[in-house]
Design a protein around this motif. Sequence first.
Motif, mmCIF file in Angstrom:
data_model
loop_
_atom_site.group_PDB
_atom_site.id
_atom_site.type_symbol
_atom_site.label_atom_id
_atom_site.label_comp_id
_atom_site.label_asym_id
_atom_site.label_seq_id
_atom_site.Cartn_x
_atom_site.Cartn_y
_atom_site.Cartn_z
ATOM 1 N N ASP A 90 31.825 -27.327 -63.246
ATOM 2 C CA ASP A 90 31.590 -26.232 -62.305
ATOM 3 C C ASP A 90 32.514 -26.326 -61.096
ATOM 4 N N THR A 91 33.279 -27.406 -61.000
ATOM 5 C CA THR A 91 34.207 -27.568 -59.895
ATOM 6 C C THR A 91 35.239 -26.455 -59.890
ATOM 7 N N ALA A 92 35.328 -25.753 -58.761
ATOM 8 C CA ALA A 92 36.221 -24.602 -58.655
ATOM 9 C C ALA A 92 36.129 -24.038 -57.244
ATOM 10 N N VAL A 93 37.028 -23.124 -56.951
ATOM 11 C CA VAL A 93 36.885 -22.283 -55.766
ATOM 12 C C VAL A 93 36.094 -21.059 -56.200
ATOM 13 N N TYR A 94 35.044 -20.762 -55.467
ATOM 14 C CA TYR A 94 34.160 -19.648 -55.805
ATOM 15 C C TYR A 94 34.434 -18.477 -54.873
ATOM 16 N N TYR A 95 34.582 -17.300 -55.479
ATOM 17 C CA TYR A 95 34.902 -16.078 -54.750
ATOM 18 C C TYR A 95 33.824 -15.027 -54.978
ATOM 19 N N CYS A 96 33.585 -14.217 -53.963
ATOM 20 C CA CYS A 96 32.753 -13.039 -54.175
ATOM 21 C C CYS A 96 33.610 -11.795 -53.969
ATOM 22 N N ALA A 97 33.158 -10.708 -54.561
ATOM 23 C CA ALA A 97 33.894 -9.460 -54.482
ATOM 24 C C ALA A 97 32.939 -8.306 -54.748
ATOM 25 N N ALA A 98 33.350 -7.124 -54.356
ATOM 26 C CA ALA A 98 32.556 -5.914 -54.560
ATOM 27 C C ALA A 98 33.088 -5.146 -55.768
ATOM 28 N N ARG A 99 32.183 -4.689 -56.591
ATOM 29 C CA ARG A 99 32.566 -3.936 -57.799
ATOM 30 C C ARG A 99 32.852 -2.490 -57.411
ATOM 31 N N VAL A 100 34.090 -2.087 -57.527
ATOM 32 C CA VAL A 100 34.493 -0.742 -57.101
ATOM 33 C C VAL A 100 34.817 0.170 -58.278
ATOM 34 N N VAL A 101 35.004 -0.405 -59.466
ATOM 35 C CA VAL A 101 35.253 0.377 -60.671
ATOM 36 C C VAL A 101 34.074 0.130 -61.606
ATOM 37 N N LEU A 102 33.433 1.198 -62.027
ATOM 38 C CA LEU A 102 32.178 1.061 -62.773
ATOM 39 C C LEU A 102 32.430 0.844 -64.263
ATOM 40 N N LEU A 103 33.146 -0.243 -64.534
ATOM 41 C CA LEU A 103 33.386 -0.646 -65.909
ATOM 42 C C LEU A 103 32.882 -2.084 -66.085
ATOM 43 N N ASP A 104 33.476 -2.819 -66.985
ATOM 44 C CA ASP A 104 33.011 -4.158 -67.339
ATOM 45 C C ASP A 104 32.698 -5.015 -66.118
ATOM 46 N N TRP A 105 31.467 -5.506 -66.040
ATOM 47 C CA TRP A 105 31.051 -6.326 -64.904
ATOM 48 C C TRP A 105 31.856 -7.619 -64.824
ATOM 49 N N ALA A 106 32.349 -8.095 -65.918
ATOM 50 C CA ALA A 106 32.999 -9.413 -65.948
ATOM 51 C C ALA A 106 34.503 -9.371 -65.718
ATOM 52 N N GLU A 107 35.063 -8.193 -65.561
ATOM 53 C CA GLU A 107 36.507 -8.067 -65.388
ATOM 54 C C GLU A 107 36.858 -7.993 -63.904
ATOM 55 N N GLU A 108 37.651 -8.956 -63.431
ATOM 56 C CA GLU A 108 37.955 -8.995 -62.001
ATOM 57 C C GLU A 108 38.762 -7.797 -61.542
ATOM 58 N N VAL A 109 39.448 -7.130 -62.444
ATOM 59 C CA VAL A 109 40.224 -5.952 -62.062
ATOM 60 C C VAL A 109 39.312 -4.841 -61.530
ATOM 61 N N ASN A 110 38.039 -4.894 -61.843
ATOM 62 C CA ASN A 110 37.091 -3.873 -61.399
ATOM 63 C C ASN A 110 36.478 -4.188 -60.036
ATOM 64 N N TYR A 111 36.978 -5.222 -59.387
ATOM 65 C CA TYR A 111 36.449 -5.663 -58.100
ATOM 66 C C TYR A 111 37.517 -5.592 -57.012
ATOM 67 N N ALA A 112 37.041 -5.482 -55.769
ATOM 68 C CA ALA A 112 37.936 -5.466 -54.611
ATOM 69 C C ALA A 112 37.243 -6.175 -53.449
#
Length: 124
Positions: A90-112
């Motif tokens: 689980d070691t990693a840098v953890y990021y949060c983001a807002a989902r701005v494109v209402l497609l796949d929840w798991a795709e980071e391209v849908n977040y900003a």
Amino acid sequence: QARLEESGGGLVQAGDSLRLSCAASGRSFSSYGMGWFRQAPGKEREFVAAITWSGDGTYYADSVKGRFTISRDNAKNTVYLQMTSLKPEDTAVYYCAARVVLLDWAEEVNYAFWGQGTQVTVSS
């Protein structure tokens, strides 16, 4: 200016727990789905968990299902990631983001509005 800021990371031992926070400022994110992603050294950023704007829907990567819990408090404009039974992987840098494109929840391209990240290190 709208921004997200993660906090709560640290160095823990395997089996320990941590709670990450993602605080929003500059605007309300209460109408957005929110997600947590992580990036381990030498690896691509990957999806961890997401939550709908109301909090009544959650999604998890298989690797964290049953150990991590995402939640939100819209009154505080904050999203949380409760992590239990932590493992060295689980070691990693953890990021949060807002989902701005209402497609796949798991795709980071849908977040900003990505935050700067918080480091989580789990020792064995």
